[in-house]
Design an enzyme around this catalytic site. Structure first.
Site, PDB file in Angstrom:
ATOM      1  N   ASN A   1      -9.805  -3.272  25.422  1.00 18.01           N
ATOM      2  CA  ASN A   1      -9.599  -4.696  25.164  1.00 18.01           C
ATOM      3  C   ASN A   1     -10.917  -5.460  25.283  1.00 18.01           C
ATOM      4  O   ASN A   1     -11.827  -5.063  26.019  1.00 18.01           O
ATOM      5  CB  ASN A   1      -8.522  -5.292  26.086  1.00 18.01           C
ATOM      6  CG  ASN A   1      -8.819  -5.169  27.568  1.00 18.01           C
ATOM      7  OD1 ASN A   1      -9.318  -4.151  28.047  1.00 18.01           O
ATOM      8  ND2 ASN A   1      -8.496  -6.208  28.320  1.00 18.01           N
ATOM      9  N   GLU A  25     -11.986  -9.466  25.756  1.00 18.24           N
ATOM     10  CA  GLU A  25     -11.562 -10.846  25.977  1.00 18.24           C
ATOM     11  C   GLU A  25     -12.614 -11.820  25.469  1.00 18.24           C
ATOM     12  O   GLU A  25     -13.758 -11.448  25.199  1.00 18.24           O
ATOM     13  CB  GLU A  25     -11.297 -11.085  27.465  1.00 18.24           C
ATOM     14  CG  GLU A  25     -10.112 -10.294  27.973  1.00 18.24           C
ATOM     15  CD  GLU A  25      -9.794 -10.534  29.435  1.00 18.24           C
ATOM     16  OE1 GLU A  25      -8.724 -10.075  29.852  1.00 18.24           O
ATOM     17  OE2 GLU A  25     -10.593 -11.179  30.163  1.00 18.24           O
ATOM     18  N   CYS A  64      -6.619  -7.029  21.924  1.00 19.55           N
ATOM     19  CA  CYS A  64      -6.005  -5.944  22.694  1.00 19.55           C
ATOM     20  C   CYS A  64      -6.663  -4.610  22.350  1.00 19.55           C
ATOM     21  O   CYS A  64      -7.177  -4.423  21.240  1.00 19.55           O
ATOM     22  CB  CYS A  64      -4.514  -5.846  22.387  1.00 19.55           C
ATOM     23  SG  CYS A  64      -3.572  -7.326  22.802  1.00 19.55           S
ATOM     24  N   GLU A 104      -5.144  -1.825  21.722  1.00 15.57           N
ATOM     25  CA  GLU A 104      -4.417  -1.185  20.629  1.00 15.57           C
ATOM     26  C   GLU A 104      -4.845  -1.759  19.280  1.00 15.57           C
ATOM     27  O   GLU A 104      -5.028  -1.011  18.305  1.00 15.57           O
ATOM     28  CB  GLU A 104      -2.899  -1.376  20.796  1.00 15.57           C
ATOM     29  CG  GLU A 104      -2.355  -0.845  22.093  1.00 15.57           C
ATOM     30  CD  GLU A 104      -2.317  -1.884  23.211  1.00 15.57           C
ATOM     31  OE1 GLU A 104      -1.377  -1.834  24.013  1.00 15.57           O
ATOM     32  OE2 GLU A 104      -3.215  -2.752  23.283  1.00 15.57           O
ATOM     33  N   CYS A 130       1.795  -5.018  23.300  1.00 12.59           N
ATOM     34  CA  CYS A 130       2.425  -6.316  23.096  1.00 12.59           C
ATOM     35  C   CYS A 130       3.092  -6.322  21.716  1.00 12.59           C
ATOM     36  O   CYS A 130       2.938  -5.383  20.931  1.00 12.59           O
ATOM     37  CB  CYS A 130       1.389  -7.435  23.209  1.00 12.59           C
ATOM     38  SG  CYS A 130       0.216  -7.503  21.832  1.00 12.59           S
ATOM     39  N   CYS A 153       0.664  -5.904  18.745  1.00  6.11           N
ATOM     40  CA  CYS A 153       0.140  -4.543  18.626  1.00  6.11           C
ATOM     41  C   CYS A 153       1.220  -3.567  18.160  1.00  6.11           C
ATOM     42  O   CYS A 153       0.933  -2.629  17.409  1.00  6.11           O
ATOM     43  CB  CYS A 153      -0.467  -4.097  19.946  1.00  6.11           C
ATOM     44  SG  CYS A 153      -2.017  -4.978  20.297  1.00  6.11           S
TER      45      CYS A 153
END
Length: 150
Positions: A48, A50, A59, A61, A103, A106
């Site tokens: 990930n 940010e 993310c 994924e 999530c 993803c």
């Protein structure tokens, strides 16, 4: 599911934990690594990333799917492993009691990649107590994908 052997699932979980080391997570402090396994044995891993503008964060994924697509992969997705947690004193992410799962965004991205090859990949979530293994279709039933646009 893909029918991965327990040893293969454990290996993917280990690679996902290693991928989490590359996370850039100064805001949440939650490092996530994802690994995609393809039918030809290729592995794509990512972490990930940010951003101070939280909505622009990416993310693990999503980064892995984008990386795979940029490498020309269009299907053949067999399995996805996700690991994450807050880093310990040595900076290694420590899994929590619940498995890390993709999530909704993803899940959709993984579905599209899998749909291009007609697969239902196994999703492996890493937790402190072990692995949770589910087919992607169980995480995203009635998914919208390329077939809906035909």
């Amino acid at each position: 599911m893909s029918g991965l052997a327990a040893s293969d699932a454990a290996m993917l979980a280990m690679v996902a934990r290693e991928a989490a080391d590359a996370a850039y997570a100064p805001y949440s402090g939650f490092h996530v690594g994802a690994v995609l396994l393809f039918a030809d044995g290729a592995i794509v891993r990512a972490a990930n990333v940010e951003n101070a503008s939280y909505g622009l964060s990416l993310c693990a994924e999503a980064n892995a799917v984008a990386k795979a697509m940029n490498e020309g992969r269009r299907g053949g997705l067999v399995a996805v492993a996700i690991a994450g947690g807050k880093p310990d004193a040595e900076g290694q992410p420590v899994p929590g009691p619940e498995p890390v799962m993709p999530c909704g965004r993803c899940r959709q991205m993984l579905h599209e990649l899998a749909a291009l090859g007609g697969t239902d990949p196994e999703v492996i979530g890493v937790a402190e107590g072990g692995l949770t293994r589910l087919p992607l279709s169980a995480l995203l039933p009635h998914a919208f994908g390329p077939a809906n646009l035909a």
